[in-house]
Design a protein around this motif. Structure first.
Motif, PDB file in Angstrom:
ATOM      1  N   ILE A  76     -16.636   8.903  -1.970  1.00 24.59           N
ATOM      2  CA  ILE A  76     -16.837   9.847  -1.346  1.00 24.59           C
ATOM      3  C   ILE A  76     -18.636   8.883  -0.233  1.00 24.59           C
ATOM      4  O   ILE A  76     -19.483   8.739  -1.065  1.00 24.59           O
ATOM      5  N   MET A  77     -18.138   9.099   1.344  1.00 22.50           N
ATOM      6  CA  MET A  77     -18.876   8.219   1.987  1.00 22.50           C
ATOM      7  C   MET A  77     -19.775   8.627   2.300  1.00 22.50           C
ATOM      8  O   MET A  77     -19.939  10.432   2.626  1.00 22.50           O
ATOM      9  N   SER A  78     -21.140   7.908   2.745  1.00 20.07           N
ATOM     10  CA  SER A  78     -22.123   8.379   2.819  1.00 20.07           C
ATOM     11  C   SER A  78     -21.640   8.880   4.513  1.00 20.07           C
ATOM     12  O   SER A  78     -21.526   8.081   5.111  1.00 20.07           O
ATOM     13  N   LYS A  79     -23.282   9.850   5.024  1.00 22.97           N
ATOM     14  CA  LYS A  79     -22.576   9.851   6.407  1.00 22.97           C
ATOM     15  C   LYS A  79     -23.238   8.243   7.034  1.00 22.97           C
ATOM     16  O   LYS A  79     -22.858   8.250   8.515  1.00 22.97           O
ATOM     17  N   PRO A  80     -23.821   7.212   7.256  1.00 22.05           N
ATOM     18  CA  PRO A  80     -24.452   6.501   7.663  1.00 22.05           C
ATOM     19  C   PRO A  80     -22.710   5.186   7.687  1.00 22.05           C
ATOM     20  O   PRO A  80     -22.820   4.631   8.228  1.00 22.05           O
TER      21      PRO A  80
ATOM     22  N   THR B 116     -11.265   8.053   4.430  1.00 28.13           N
ATOM     23  CA  THR B 116     -11.788   8.574   3.350  1.00 28.13           C
ATOM     24  C   THR B 116     -10.081   7.893   2.552  1.00 28.13           C
ATOM     25  O   THR B 116     -10.052   7.060   1.773  1.00 28.13           O
ATOM     26  N   TRP B 117      -8.637   7.765   3.040  1.00 23.80           N
ATOM     27  CA  TRP B 117      -7.630   7.601   1.937  1.00 23.80           C
ATOM     28  C   TRP B 117      -7.413   6.008   2.286  1.00 23.80           C
ATOM     29  O   TRP B 117      -7.206   5.521   1.705  1.00 23.80           O
ATOM     30  N   GLN B 118      -8.093   4.942   3.810  1.00 22.46           N
ATOM     31  CA  GLN B 118      -8.239   3.842   3.538  1.00 22.46           C
ATOM     32  C   GLN B 118      -9.151   3.657   2.252  1.00 22.46           C
ATOM     33  O   GLN B 118      -8.863   2.627   1.838  1.00 22.46           O
ATOM     34  N   LYS B 119     -10.359   4.215   2.395  1.00 22.47           N
ATOM     35  CA  LYS B 119     -11.114   3.325   1.155  1.00 22.47           C
ATOM     36  C   LYS B 119     -10.111   3.762  -0.102  1.00 22.47           C
ATOM     37  O   LYS B 119     -10.195   2.816  -1.352  1.00 22.47           O
ATOM     38  N   VAL B 120      -9.932   4.472  -0.250  1.00 22.37           N
ATOM     39  CA  VAL B 120      -9.034   4.635  -1.882  1.00 22.37           C
ATOM     40  C   VAL B 120      -7.484   3.975  -1.808  1.00 22.37           C
ATOM     41  O   VAL B 120      -7.615   3.104  -2.922  1.00 22.37           O
ATOM     42  N   ILE B 121      -7.005   4.287  -1.182  1.00 22.38           N
ATOM     43  CA  ILE B 121      -5.794   2.846  -0.803  1.00 22.38           C
ATOM     44  C   ILE B 121      -6.323   1.274  -1.398  1.00 22.38           C
ATOM     45  O   ILE B 121      -5.870   0.918  -2.418  1.00 22.38           O
ATOM     46  N   ASP B 122      -7.684   1.127  -0.324  1.00 24.02           N
ATOM     47  CA  ASP B 122      -8.444  -0.002  -1.007  1.00 24.02           C
ATOM     48  C   ASP B 122      -8.241   0.061  -1.854  1.00 24.02           C
ATOM     49  O   ASP B 122      -8.332  -1.567  -2.698  1.00 24.02           O
TER      50      ASP B 122
ATOM     51  N   LYS C 243       0.978  -0.984  -0.083  1.00 28.17           N
ATOM     52  CA  LYS C 243      -0.193  -0.369   0.245  1.00 28.17           C
ATOM     53  C   LYS C 243       1.119   0.937  -0.216  1.00 28.17           C
ATOM     54  O   LYS C 243       0.998   2.585  -0.604  1.00 28.17           O
ATOM     55  N   ASP C 244       1.479   1.398   0.598  1.00 24.66           N
ATOM     56  CA  ASP C 244       3.485   1.735   0.846  1.00 24.66           C
ATOM     57  C   ASP C 244       3.546   2.937  -0.541  1.00 24.66           C
ATOM     58  O   ASP C 244       3.280   3.518  -1.266  1.00 24.66           O
ATOM     59  N   ILE C 245       3.424   1.393  -0.731  1.00 24.98           N
ATOM     60  CA  ILE C 245       4.564   2.046  -2.597  1.00 24.98           C
ATOM     61  C   ILE C 245       3.793   2.623  -3.801  1.00 24.98           C
ATOM     62  O   ILE C 245       3.979   3.311  -4.428  1.00 24.98           O
ATOM     63  N   LEU C 246       2.618   1.940  -3.454  1.00 25.56           N
ATOM     64  CA  LEU C 246       1.532   2.605  -4.759  1.00 25.56           C
ATOM     65  C   LEU C 246       1.414   3.648  -4.687  1.00 25.56           C
ATOM     66  O   LEU C 246       0.843   4.747  -4.798  1.00 25.56           O
ATOM     67  N   TRP C 247       0.781   3.638  -2.667  1.00 21.03           N
ATOM     68  CA  TRP C 247       0.498   5.668  -2.584  1.00 21.03           C
ATOM     69  C   TRP C 247       1.789   6.722  -2.554  1.00 21.03           C
ATOM     70  O   TRP C 247       1.508   7.159  -3.397  1.00 21.03           O
ATOM     71  N   HIS C 248       3.020   6.381  -2.995  1.00 17.58           N
ATOM     72  CA  HIS C 248       3.988   6.295  -3.149  1.00 17.58           C
ATOM     73  C   HIS C 248       4.186   7.109  -4.661  1.00 17.58           C
ATOM     74  O   HIS C 248       4.266   8.261  -4.830  1.00 17.58           O
ATOM     75  N   ARG C 249       3.965   6.267  -5.291  1.00 16.02           N
ATOM     76  CA  ARG C 249       3.786   5.933  -6.596  1.00 16.02           C
ATOM     77  C   ARG C 249       2.390   7.041  -6.937  1.00 16.02           C
ATOM     78  O   ARG C 249       3.103   7.811  -7.829  1.00 16.02           O
TER      79      ARG C 249
ATOM     80  N   LEU D 280      -5.795  16.033  -0.746  1.00 14.92           N
ATOM     81  CA  LEU D 280      -5.848  16.721  -1.771  1.00 14.92           C
ATOM     82  C   LEU D 280      -6.516  15.904  -2.583  1.00 14.92           C
ATOM     83  O   LEU D 280      -7.138  15.117  -3.515  1.00 14.92           O
ATOM     84  N   VAL D 281      -5.188  14.456  -3.197  1.00 20.65           N
ATOM     85  CA  VAL D 281      -4.572  14.027  -4.537  1.00 20.65           C
ATOM     86  C   VAL D 281      -6.054  11.951  -3.886  1.00 20.65           C
ATOM     87  O   VAL D 281      -7.137  11.775  -4.553  1.00 20.65           O
ATOM     88  N   ALA D 282      -5.984  11.988  -2.103  1.00 24.73           N
ATOM     89  CA  ALA D 282      -7.443  11.222  -1.606  1.00 24.73           C
ATOM     90  C   ALA D 282      -8.418  11.938  -2.260  1.00 24.73           C
ATOM     91  O   ALA D 282      -9.189  10.751  -2.975  1.00 24.73           O
ATOM     92  N   PHE D 283      -8.648  12.996  -1.816  1.00 26.76           N
ATOM     93  CA  PHE D 283      -9.920  12.979  -1.800  1.00 26.76           C
ATOM     94  C   PHE D 283     -10.376  13.225  -3.647  1.00 26.76           C
ATOM     95  O   PHE D 283     -11.311  12.873  -4.187  1.00 26.76           O
ATOM     96  N   ALA D 284      -9.615  13.742  -4.361  1.00 23.67           N
ATOM     97  CA  ALA D 284      -9.609  13.968  -6.029  1.00 23.67           C
ATOM     98  C   ALA D 284      -9.929  12.495  -6.560  1.00 23.67           C
ATOM     99  O   ALA D 284     -10.697  12.690  -7.227  1.00 23.67           O
ATOM    100  N   ILE D 285      -9.353  11.461  -6.201  1.00 22.06           N
ATOM    101  CA  ILE D 285      -9.447   9.499  -6.595  1.00 22.06           C
ATOM    102  C   ILE D 285     -10.632   9.406  -5.269  1.00 22.06           C
ATOM    103  O   ILE D 285     -11.221   9.067  -6.607  1.00 22.06           O
ATOM    104  N   ALA D 286     -10.972  10.194  -4.949  1.00 18.94           N
ATOM    105  CA  ALA D 286     -11.967   9.490  -3.725  1.00 18.94           C
ATOM    106  C   ALA D 286     -13.772  10.006  -4.574  1.00 18.94           C
ATOM    107  O   ALA D 286     -14.464   9.071  -5.230  1.00 18.94           O
TER     108      ALA D 286
END
Length: 186
Positions: free
Chosen positions: A132-136, A171-177, A47-53, A120-126
């Motif tokens: 993007i997560m709903s409240k529930p 959100t970052w967890q969801k994006v990286i997954d 995950k770290d390698i992919l996120w770095h990329r 910014l990158v995580a939310f752009a990808i999300a």
């Protein structure tokens, strides 16, 4: 004192202290946990390698000043909290630790630049990938995080960590997954 090997531990001790019915069951469980631990370490490294990329390939036009200031203050506040915990002033703590105020300023700026860029990158990808997560959904994921992290529940997690901070992390967890599940190895 004689070195005690696991094979010398009586079965009754294993049963009474661990809840396992036998030494062989305990050994099997420990082996399985070790394999799980190794797998988790490998997955986290991947995950770290992919996120770095992703970060390396991302183009961020500008970093919002308000967010940078928030992260700089967060970094400095961390050192102020350490000082208070150690019963001294911020300046005394830095001096005791051999840290120059100018070093904190540089490190705080680096921290802020990286953190805001990551967000910014995580939310752009999300947003692009409709993650993007709903409240529930957020509350359900936050509850799972709270339980996994040893908090008594959602409220305690939010009490110790700002809700916004938890939302960014999840959100970052969801994006990286998502990235991991769609990655192709060269």
């Amino acid at each position: 004192v004689k070195e005690l090997h696991i094979s010398e531990i009586p079965e009754t001790t294993v049963t009474e202290t661990t809840g396992y019915s036998s030494l062989s069951n305990l050994r099997s469980e420990l082996s399985a946990e070790h394999e799980e631990s190794d797998s988790a370490l490998i997955l986290n490294a991947y995950k770290d390698i992919l996120w770095h990329r992703v970060q390396k390939d991302a183009t961020v036009i500008s970093l919002p000043k308000e967010e940078l200031e928030r992260c700089i203050n967060e970094y400095v506040d961390h050192y102020k909290e350490l000082a208070a915990f150690n019963g001294c002033s911020y300046e005394e703590y830095l001096s005791r630790e051999g840290i120059k105020g100018s070093d904190i300023s540089v490190k705080a700026q680096e921290y802020a630049d990286e953190k805001v860029r990551n967000e910014l990158v995580a939310f752009a990808i999300a947003q692009d990938e409709e993650l993007i997560m709903s409240k529930p959904e957020f509350e359900e994921m936050a509850l799972k995080l709270a339980e996994a992290s040893g908090y008594s529940g959602y409220r305690e997690l939010i009490e110790y960590n700002r809700e916004e901070q938890v939302y960014v992390y999840l959100t970052w967890q969801k994006v990286i997954d998502h990235i991991v599940s769609h990655a192709q190895l060269d």
